[in-house]
Design a protein around this motif. Structure first.
Motif, PDB file in Angstrom:
ATOM      1  N   ASP A  16     -74.600 101.062  48.994  1.00 20.03           N
ATOM      2  CA  ASP A  16     -75.480 101.581  50.044  1.00 20.03           C
ATOM      3  C   ASP A  16     -76.070 100.456  50.893  1.00 20.03           C
ATOM      4  N   GLN A  17     -76.562  99.411  50.247  1.00 18.42           N
ATOM      5  CA  GLN A  17     -77.158  98.286  50.978  1.00 18.42           C
ATOM      6  C   GLN A  17     -76.103  97.555  51.817  1.00 18.42           C
ATOM      7  N   GLU A  85     -68.816  87.902  53.974  1.00 19.95           N
ATOM      8  CA  GLU A  85     -70.143  87.294  54.117  1.00 19.95           C
ATOM      9  C   GLU A  85     -71.239  88.325  53.838  1.00 19.95           C
ATOM     10  N   LEU A  86     -71.110  89.510  54.413  1.00 22.54           N
ATOM     11  CA  LEU A  86     -72.104  90.555  54.203  1.00 22.54           C
ATOM     12  C   LEU A  86     -72.106  91.048  52.758  1.00 22.54           C
ATOM     13  N   THR A  90     -75.252  90.625  50.225  1.00 19.55           N
ATOM     14  CA  THR A  90     -75.865  91.803  49.608  1.00 19.55           C
ATOM     15  C   THR A  90     -75.929  91.653  48.094  1.00 19.55           C
ATOM     16  N   VAL A  91     -74.848  91.206  47.491  1.00 16.84           N
ATOM     17  CA  VAL A  91     -74.857  90.986  46.039  1.00 16.84           C
ATOM     18  C   VAL A  91     -75.961  90.007  45.677  1.00 16.84           C
ATOM     19  N   ASN A  92     -76.007  88.879  46.370  1.00 15.95           N
ATOM     20  CA  ASN A  92     -76.969  87.825  46.025  1.00 15.95           C
ATOM     21  C   ASN A  92     -78.418  88.223  46.283  1.00 15.95           C
ATOM     22  N   GLU A  93     -78.656  89.108  47.225  1.00 16.40           N
ATOM     23  CA  GLU A  93     -80.021  89.583  47.491  1.00 16.40           C
ATOM     24  C   GLU A  93     -80.565  90.452  46.361  1.00 16.40           C
ATOM     25  N   HIS A  94     -79.683  91.205  45.711  1.00 18.15           N
ATOM     26  CA  HIS A  94     -80.136  92.223  44.769  1.00 18.15           C
ATOM     27  C   HIS A  94     -79.789  91.968  43.304  1.00 18.15           C
ATOM     28  N   PHE A  95     -78.780  91.141  43.043  1.00 20.87           N
ATOM     29  CA  PHE A  95     -78.273  91.007  41.680  1.00 20.87           C
ATOM     30  C   PHE A  95     -77.968  89.555  41.332  1.00 20.87           C
ATOM     31  N   GLU A  96     -77.941  89.310  40.020  1.00 23.07           N
ATOM     32  CA  GLU A  96     -77.421  88.053  39.516  1.00 23.07           C
ATOM     33  C   GLU A  96     -76.924  88.289  38.099  1.00 23.07           C
ATOM     34  N   GLY A  97     -75.917  87.529  37.732  1.00 21.19           N
ATOM     35  CA  GLY A  97     -75.362  87.684  36.398  1.00 21.19           C
ATOM     36  C   GLY A  97     -73.848  87.689  36.440  1.00 21.19           C
ATOM     37  N   LYS A  98     -73.279  87.934  35.282  1.00 24.89           N
ATOM     38  CA  LYS A  98     -71.832  87.876  35.107  1.00 24.89           C
ATOM     39  C   LYS A  98     -71.085  88.878  36.006  1.00 24.89           C
TER      40      LYS A  98
END
Length: 132
Positions: A16-17, A85-86, A90-98
């Protein structure tokens, strides 16, 4: 600390983001918005939830041939680069981990395969033998 992507709930948040950014983007937004009308976004997003749930969580349920859908689009390297890039942003804004790291890695792989297959199609006039 941000959460990792561990369920369909996080997949939905990511998708969604990401597509909100895509729809508002000056380069790739018009391509998506021209082809996916407002009423068609919910089914498209559901398909993307299933796709990324399969890719990242191993859930079965996605059915489709994404390259065939993308082949006729007026896209090239700059569009793939912006999409990636987008997505990574988006991943890096909301999540971190494997699994978040895997999402970025898989997006780059998928983008590279699509771009290579599109180049093959445009240079030969023939669809690649392997469709994804």
């Amino acid at each position: 600390m941000k959460p990792d992507i561990t369920s369909r709930t996080e997949i939905k948040q990511l998708v969604d983001q990401f597509y909100q950014k895509v729809r508002e983007d000056d380069l790739i937004g018009p391509i998506f918005n021209e082809r996916i009308k407002p009423e068609a976004w919910p089914p498209h997003l559901e398909k993307m939830y299933s796709f990324w749930s399969m890719v990242l969580l191993g859930e079965m349920g996605y059915r489709g041939h994404p390259f065939a859908k993308h082949a006729p689009l007026p896209i090239d390297h700059q569009h793939f680069s912006r999409w990636l890039e987008l997505f990574e942003e988006t991943v890096n804004e909301h999540f971190e981990g494997k699994i978040a790291d895997l999402a970025v890695l898989r997006s780059k792989s998928i983008g590279g395969v699509f771009e290579s297959k599109l180049e093959h199609l445009r240079s030969t006039g023939h669809f690649p033998l392997i469709d994804s």
